[in-house]
Motif scaffolding. Sequence first.
Motif, PDB file in Angstrom:
ATOM      1  N   GLY A  86     -25.213  71.973  25.599  1.00 32.22           N
ATOM      2  CA  GLY A  86     -26.023  72.550  26.669  1.00 32.22           C
ATOM      3  C   GLY A  86     -26.794  73.806  26.329  1.00 32.22           C
ATOM      4  O   GLY A  86     -26.628  74.388  25.251  1.00 32.22           O
ATOM      5  N   ASP A  87     -27.631  74.241  27.292  1.00 30.53           N
ATOM      6  CA  ASP A  87     -28.652  75.269  27.094  1.00 30.53           C
ATOM      7  C   ASP A  87     -29.657  74.803  26.041  1.00 30.53           C
ATOM      8  O   ASP A  87     -29.887  75.450  25.018  1.00 30.53           O
ATOM      9  N   ILE A  88     -30.229  73.659  26.350  1.00 31.33           N
ATOM     10  CA  ILE A  88     -31.282  73.081  25.520  1.00 31.33           C
ATOM     11  C   ILE A  88     -32.573  73.853  25.822  1.00 31.33           C
ATOM     12  O   ILE A  88     -33.396  74.092  24.950  1.00 31.33           O
ATOM     13  N   PHE A  89     -32.687  74.250  27.089  1.00 30.48           N
ATOM     14  CA  PHE A  89     -33.907  74.893  27.579  1.00 30.48           C
ATOM     15  C   PHE A  89     -33.887  76.407  27.401  1.00 30.48           C
ATOM     16  O   PHE A  89     -32.839  77.012  27.303  1.00 30.48           O
ATOM     17  N   GLN A  90     -35.064  76.988  27.455  1.00 29.48           N
ATOM     18  CA  GLN A  90     -35.357  78.431  27.570  1.00 29.48           C
ATOM     19  C   GLN A  90     -35.129  79.222  26.301  1.00 29.48           C
ATOM     20  O   GLN A  90     -34.033  79.220  25.762  1.00 29.48           O
ATOM     21  N   GLY A  91     -36.146  79.901  25.855  1.00 31.34           N
ATOM     22  CA  GLY A  91     -35.972  80.765  24.693  1.00 31.34           C
ATOM     23  C   GLY A  91     -37.229  80.905  23.854  1.00 31.34           C
ATOM     24  O   GLY A  91     -37.385  81.873  23.130  1.00 31.34           O
ATOM     25  N   THR A  92     -38.118  79.933  23.936  1.00 32.35           N
ATOM     26  CA  THR A  92     -39.397  80.046  23.225  1.00 32.35           C
ATOM     27  C   THR A  92     -40.498  79.576  24.183  1.00 32.35           C
ATOM     28  O   THR A  92     -40.218  78.895  25.176  1.00 32.35           O
ATOM     29  N   PRO A  93     -41.749  79.906  23.863  1.00 36.79           N
ATOM     30  CA  PRO A  93     -42.849  79.475  24.743  1.00 36.79           C
ATOM     31  C   PRO A  93     -42.921  77.951  24.899  1.00 36.79           C
ATOM     32  O   PRO A  93     -43.510  77.477  25.857  1.00 36.79           O
ATOM     33  N   PHE A  94     -42.331  77.208  23.990  1.00 39.19           N
ATOM     34  CA  PHE A  94     -42.343  75.737  24.144  1.00 39.19           C
ATOM     35  C   PHE A  94     -41.749  75.354  25.499  1.00 39.19           C
ATOM     36  O   PHE A  94     -42.222  74.431  26.144  1.00 39.19           O
ATOM     37  N   PHE A  95     -40.711  76.068  25.914  1.00 42.18           N
ATOM     38  CA  PHE A  95     -40.127  75.771  27.220  1.00 42.18           C
ATOM     39  C   PHE A  95     -41.007  76.296  28.352  1.00 42.18           C
ATOM     40  O   PHE A  95     -41.284  75.583  29.313  1.00 42.18           O
ATOM     41  N   ASN A  96     -41.480  77.529  28.189  1.00 43.66           N
ATOM     42  CA  ASN A  96     -42.286  78.119  29.249  1.00 43.66           C
ATOM     43  C   ASN A  96     -43.528  77.282  29.547  1.00 43.66           C
ATOM     44  O   ASN A  96     -43.977  77.213  30.669  1.00 43.66           O
TER      45      ASN A  96
END
Lengths: 304, 251
Positions: A86-96
């Motif tokens: 888990g926590d695949i999301f959030q951390g680089t602009p790719f997610f944003n």
Amino acid sequence: MKRRDFLKNTAAASTLLTLGGLSLQSFTEDYSTKITILHTNDTHSHIEPFEASHSKYANKGGVARRATIVEQLRKENPNTLLLDAGDIFQGTPFFNFFGGELEFKLMSMLKYDASTLGNHDFDNGIGGLYKQLPHAKFPFVISNYDFTNTVMDTHTNLYKIFIKNGIKIGVFGLGIELKGLVDPKNYKETKYLDPIGVAQDMSRILKEEQKCDLVICLSHLGYSYDVNKDKVCDLHIAEQTKDIDLIIGGHTHTFLPKPTVVKNSAGKDVLVNQVGCYGINLGKIDFYFDTDKNKVSTSTVINV
Amino acid sequence: MKKYILLLFSLLVLVACEEKKQSLYKIEGSQIPVDDKIVSNEDVEKLVAPYKDSLETQINQVLTFTKKDLNRYDGKLESSLGNLLADLAYEQGNPVFHKMTGKNIDFSVFNYGGIRASIPSGPVKYRNAFELMPFENKLVVVEITGKKMHELVDYLHKAQRAHPISKHFRIAIKNENPHKVMVNGNKFDENRNYYVLTSDYLQNGGDNMMFFKDPVNMYELDYLLRGAIIDYFLKQDTLRVTLDGRFQTVD
């Protein structure tokens, strides 16, 4: 009468199906299997490697490299599972900018077998997570979130069973309490159930009812907490359950030099592992199985 | 009849197999570092490429605007970017903390070294937020004692650096000693505890801020500092920042 016939047919057919997984070699004297569990946690949208100028993780990570390693290891041992905590999301602009679409597409390309959910996977709301599900060609296992009355209802599994060369592997998932971590408007009516009780139930179902040879818990509870010592964590789950063989953890971004061995409530060893974050490392746990005849001793040897 | 033979055969096979049931006898654990010694998978690179191109365009999207250059060195013990960072972190973090505890944060403290890039005058883009805070540092609130507050003030005064503090906290140095320490308009009271907003990195002893270690209580807001920056920038048409003497030397 007809119903009985049907039942018998089904029984016969399913027996054959189950045996279909076993090759002829299963009846030879030196039958043995190695199950390889590969795992990641808290990859946090880190798709590309860190830049060479990065102070801490220069040139580390990168999904394209992870893919190469996974492909190689699967070639060496087809009895491999690739899992994420888990926590695949959030951390680089790719997610944003793309909302997790690329993360799920890449995990599907790497043929992840299962993942659990982290708190950050709710960062675009439960609707934002649901929206990306078509890009995930792997199941989500989460046993202690009740998604009734949310869009995620029926889209996750309490557990998943994999059969590799006759070895039955049960995987269940534990999520962290979302209240206080995630804005309630993001998780809506998701109900959090006590992870220890759920872990006891799941491990019993998988071991006793489903007769799994291996029980793996994908957890996003966190390895342990220094300040809030009573906060439920992977070490507590390991100590207060039985029949779990491996806990693959996340959330606390813990870099363990090696998997931790914990005694469970029945005095048996449980492995707890976590590989930091951002896809910098790939965890690898090999389980060796053999026919009883070839077994050297009655206890399992752990080399970590 | 055929069915029954099949069933019988299946059972026999099953029994035969069960005698040779495999058991676990050994577990080996290892960790594989993902580094530049490993060749990249081309299929993955091909899938990523169009997203990366699109990202390049989007990361230049404008969030807000600044009339003047914002940096960490335009004051002596405070700076435009430091004040902005500490104040916006408070503004974004306090509602989260309030919802969690019903209490308010007293003030925020960050470190000078944590400001990783300046923001030049003109449009402020996503890129600036990522350059300003490239780390995944998260906001945490620590409850510290009055004694630890003394250590905090002592640290800031001895460092002689523009470590970012929010407007709720004012320190005046006179004759090389802390002269006046105010929290939200009140004189610092060493008999009470204070709720201080900072990052998980600093709480963990980063930049030697040891007074944040082993706090009375700690609250993880699970809010990235960069997330707070972006959320704040999106709310502002224009960034307004002043040097207000929150941390200064007086005669």
